[in-house]
Design an enzyme around this catalytic site. Structure first.
Site, PDB file in Angstrom:
ATOM      1  CG  ASP A  48      51.817  21.141  25.950  1.00 18.65           C
ATOM      2  OD1 ASP A  48      51.698  19.940  25.643  1.00 18.65           O
ATOM      3  OD2 ASP A  48      51.083  21.689  26.782  1.00 18.65           O
ATOM      4  CG  HIS A  49      53.642  15.821  23.452  1.00 22.43           C
ATOM      5  ND1 HIS A  49      54.014  15.730  24.768  1.00 22.43           N
ATOM      6  CD2 HIS A  49      52.625  14.970  23.279  1.00 22.43           C
ATOM      7  CE1 HIS A  49      53.242  14.850  25.373  1.00 22.43           C
ATOM      8  NE2 HIS A  49      52.379  14.360  24.492  1.00 22.43           N
ATOM      9  CG  HIS A  79      49.515  17.660  28.131  1.00 22.77           C
ATOM     10  ND1 HIS A  79      50.523  18.321  27.472  1.00 22.77           N
ATOM     11  CD2 HIS A  79      50.054  16.504  28.577  1.00 22.77           C
ATOM     12  CE1 HIS A  79      51.624  17.588  27.537  1.00 22.77           C
ATOM     13  NE2 HIS A  79      51.366  16.485  28.198  1.00 22.77           N
TER      14      HIS A  79
END
Lengths: 386, 512
Positions: free
Chosen positions: B200-201, B263
């Site tokens: 999950d960047h 996010h």
């Protein structure tokens, strides 16, 4: 980068502070509603012996604002000139990207001539921003003879010198060892020491250490018998960086100097050490030779380190080399063990300028124990230089 | 097997962390956008910063009929266009590109994996890679199943010669609880959980990591970080763009899946979690999972009470006209997909009981902004007689994640010369205290994976726990009446129902 400069001669501390306040208000007004941010992270006190050096330092400090917004007190100390005392304030402002707040540090320049030179320390002390670290930077040779050092030693957190400028390496290394050996006192840590010569070795140390982050290569580090350090001599040859590099390896790998630890043969300086032999029993030792040699400069290459090679010759041959590449700013790393094909890469190994080196040292908050150990070893080598 | 080299004596005192062991990164879907826009620029920058060892290699695996030279050139173009350090330095790229090769194959063709295994064995010998491999799934999720299965069948799920093998899975990780569980089962039938890195960047962003540093390295915030002092928390992730060319994908996903499940949930857990016992992968993720488990699920019949959703119609953002979502390419006519979602969540723990967490995320918002705002309770009585009580604003601690990373504290101050109190803000901005550019999120995450550090990746139970909160909301929406979409204008802060969600509690969204 754009610097806003206003000047007003004064020696009244309260007036200097007033000037600075006004400067901030003017900057805020000029910024046209855009926030001007004062974000000080340290006090930097620097000493210059003449106007030319002061200009160089001012330019460096402005570049430092990006990574270390600071209050700089720059003292131009000229005891031999006719007595005079002046001070100037200026804000060092960086124009970052449009829309982002302007970032400013502040600088106070004290020009002290003649008898006034003795007053510098007393002017510096009240100008320091409270509760922020204080770094004293003494560029040029003779840092340890500077009159400012004993006066400010009690308030500084870090002393920054550059042994590449040293005119008497053995003496200066001894002074550095003594300075860094000062014990902490209760409630106050002894000031840390930074040497920009050491900071300049960081890419070399990184590239060398990286070989041994690989599990299969790590055991060879204990088997090194021979080290070659190639140096391209500059106008005034200075062995300190090479000695620090050798001192780093010796202190990290537990190599002890032999009785006759240093020999010189022509342009080759040899250090003779011993280490524990691997896999033979607790008392067995092996000899390690560190050879510091002069190398010819490559086309367009600057003086300084050109290569560091670690070799293990006993049993399986292994070699680990970091060598300056033909492309300036790069080094080639090569590891080879036995008959396996060599594994290498090109890596950045820039010649950092003084501002970069200062920034790197100012990033440290405490004493650099690795440096201190390397320094002690290098000092021991230097003391045996013929 | 994954024990890191901790005892390299030359590491002491060096200011950058250890270098990963040489490895080969196999990128599935290497001809795609992610590879040239994010992955290879990140790898190049790692090489540029001396963070990658000699021998590091990249194998691109894709269907197209490309050769090594064309693949390298495509990646170089990608680096030149997308690298944060600007165009590639020729000498450095030449050295880096020596380790790049292209492997043509169909994801469902076993022979392609057999030849891949041979190629990897060659690289082990030629480039001293020692059997260390990272498989990166940068394909559409439909291909995950084939790739995982064939990797297992080819024996590529384990490394020879004492090396390690890891697999990175891109989002979306499933589209509901059931599919996420199935994907986990497929993965874990072939790989061990320690080998799996769900990316999950957002977790690779410096400010997100700084959230933990801010909370747990400062003594003054943690004592007030609880229900006694905090009135509520607002988490906003707003994008100013519409769905652009991702209409086809987005229409099957929606804001709840695309943003909230991953996010915003990450931001929520990092904000609300208890101090972990150590900063390591399991301790941190244990605490995050505890938060997810303590969140009171929104039952399908409660969605009207706790959620608001919207879809943008035509409008303009920053002076640029944007067409309505319904008219975007790939979007079904009459689509009920939400491009905006707001949630009200409660964490039923001793620390947070009764404190609402309001989350919102949307497309075509007035500006791109991500922030977490902790709104504290107001003072209990008014001391200053000349100021009306409602003129006193609550203290707000806002942690800004993008675009202007920093932390702002709002507090009341006397107006000089008048008996008036006005809110002022104290700003700390990264850009003004640290002139050093932050690394891209992918740089940090790729490096962490190569180093075997899973702290900033999502664990199996974490991903399933977050889906178990999201799926009932989808069910509730599906069971309810169709929405009068579009219901907000592009360039506005979302539908009126989002404002009503807070207004019912006597609160309002922060103006951003």
């Amino acid at each position: 980068v754009e610097a806003a400069v206003t000047a007003a001669p004064t020696i009244d501390i309260a007036a200097i502070e007033r000037e600075l306040r006004q400067l901030w208000q003017e900057n805020a007004a000029e910024a046209g509603g855009q926030a001007v941010t004062r974000a000080l992270t340290l006090n930097l006190v620097a000493r210059a012996a003449d106007s030319e050096t002061a200009e160089v330092i001012s330019a460096l400090v402005q570049r430092l604002t990006a990574s270390h917004p600071n209050r700089t007190v720059l003292a131009i100390v000229r005891p031999e000139a006719e007595a005079q005392l002046e001070a100037f304030v200026q804000a060092n402002c960086l124009l970052t990207q449009p829309g982002l707040p302007q970032l400013c540090g502040e600088q106070i320049t004290i020009d002290a001539r003649g008898d006034a030179a003795a007053l510098v320390a007393s002017l510096v002390l009240p100008l320091l921003v409270p509760d922020l670290p204080v770094a004293l930077w003494l560029p040029g040779p003779g840092a340890f003879d500077d009159a400012l050092l004993p006066r400010l030693r009690g308030v500084i957190d870090r002393l920054i010198v550059d042994s590449r400028d040293s005119a008497a390496p053995a003496r200066d290394l001894a002074a550095m060892v003594a300075f860094s050996a000062a014990p902490d006192v209760p409630g106050r840590r002894a000031p840390a020491l930074s040497d920009l010569a050491w900071s300049g070795l960081t890419p070399w140390r990184e590239l060398t250490a990286q070989f041994f982050d690989t599990r299969v290569l790590l055991p060879h580090l204990r088997r090194i018998d021979r080290v070659e350090i190639d140096v391209v001599p500059g106008a005034a040859p200075n062995p300190v960086p090479a000695l620090l590099l050798a001192g780093w390896l010796a202190s990290r790998l537990g190599w002890a100097p032999l009785e006759e630890a240093v020999s010189v043969e022509g342009a080759v300086l040899r250090l003779h050490l011993r280490r524990a032999a691997v896999g033979v029993g607790p008392s067995a030792i092996r000899l390690v030779t560190v050879e510091i040699r002069s190398a010819a400069a490559r086309d367009g290459g600057a003086p300084g380190l050109a290569a560091l090679r670690l070799l293990a010759v006993d049993g399986v041959r292994a070699s680990f080399a970091v060598e300056r590449a033909d492309t300036p700013g790069f080094a080639r790393t090569t590891a080879q063990v036995g008959d396996a094909p060599p594994v290498g890469r090109l890596a950045r190994c820039e010649e950092p300028d003084t501002a970069d080196l200062l920034a790197a040292e100012l990033r440290l908050l405490s004493r650099d124990r690795t440096f201190e150990a390397a320094l002690r070893a290098a000092g021991a080598f230097a003391a045996r230089l013929p | 097997m994954d024990a890191p080299v901790q005892d390299n004596p030359l590491r002491s005192g060096l200011r950058i962390g250890r270098t990963p062991e040489p490895c080969t990164m196999v990128i599935f879907g290497a001809t795609g956008d992610l590879t040239s826009r994010k992955l290879v620029p990140a790898l190049y920058n790692l090489a540029r910063e001396r963070r990658l060892p000699g021998g590091f290699s990249v194998v691109g695996f894709a269907r197209r009929d490309w050769d090594d030279a064309f693949f390298r050139q495509t990646l170089l173009d990608g680096v030149n266009a997308n690298s944060r350090s600007g165009a590639a330095e020729a000498a450095l790229w030449a050295s880096f590109a020596q380790g790049i090769s292209f492997h043509r194959g169909n994801f469902d063709d076993p022979a392609a994996y057999a030849t891949l295994a041979e190629r990897l064995a060659e690289l082990d010998a030629e480039r001293g890679v020692g059997g260390n491999r990272v498989f990166y799934l940068a394909t559409p999720p439909e291909s995950y199943h084939d790739i995982i299965r064939h990797l297992g069948e080819a024996g590529l799920n384990r490394s020879p010669a004492g090396g390690w093998t890891r697999i990175i899975v891109e989002k979306p990780f499933g589209r509901d609880l059931q599919s996420a569980k199935e994907l986990n089962q497929e993965l874990l039938a072939i790989f061990e959980e320690e080998q799996v890195y769900r990316i999950d960047h957002y977790l690779g962003k410096e400010t997100v990591q700084n959230l933990l540093v801010f909370r747990f390295s400062n003594g003054i915030f943690e004592p007030i970080w609880n229900r006694s002092y905090v009135d509520h928390v607002q988490i906003t992730v707003a994008e100013s763009i519409g769905v652009e060319d991702r209409g086809g994908y987005y229409d099957r996903s929606g804001a709840l899946r695309d943003m909230i499940q991953n996010h915003l949930t990450q931001l929520l857990t990092l904000t609300a979690m208890e101090p972990p016992v150590a900063y390591d992968a399991d301790a941190v993720r244990d605490e995050k999972v505890k938060v997810l488990r303590a969140i009171r699920p929104i039952a399908p019949e409660e969605v009207a009470q706790f959620t608001a959703r919207g879809q943008y119609g035509p409008g303009s953002v920053s002076g640029r006209p944007i067409g309505g979502y319904g008219g975007e390419r790939g979007v079904e006519p009459g689509s009920q997909t939400e491009t905006f979602v707001a949630l009200k969540l409660f964490i039923e723990s001793w620390r947070w009981a009764g404190v609402p967490f309001y989350l919102r995320s949307g497309k075509a918002m007035p500006r791109r902004v991500s922030e977490i705002a902790i709104q504290f309770k107001t003072v209990p009585t008014m001391l200053f007689a000349d100021t009306p009580m409602n003129d006193i604003e609550a203290n707000v601690l806002a942690i800004k994640i993008q675009p202007d990373e920093g932390i702002t504290l709002k507090f009341g101050s006397k107006v000089p010369g008048q008996s008036q109190i006005r809110p002022v803000t104290m700003d700390f901005r990264y850009g003004t205290s640290f002139g050093v550019a932050s690394p891209e999120a992918y740089e940090r995450l790729l490096l962490d994976c190569m180093l075997g550090d899973g702290t900033l990746f999502t664990r199996r139970d974490e991903v399933e726990a977050s889906w178990s909160l999201i799926t009932p909301i989808h069910q509730g929406w599906a069971a309810g009446p169709a929405q009068p979409f579009p219901n907000y204008e592009a360039g506005s802060w979302g539908p009126a129902s989002a404002d009503e969600l807070l207004a019912r509690d006597g609160r309002a969204w922060r103006r951003l």
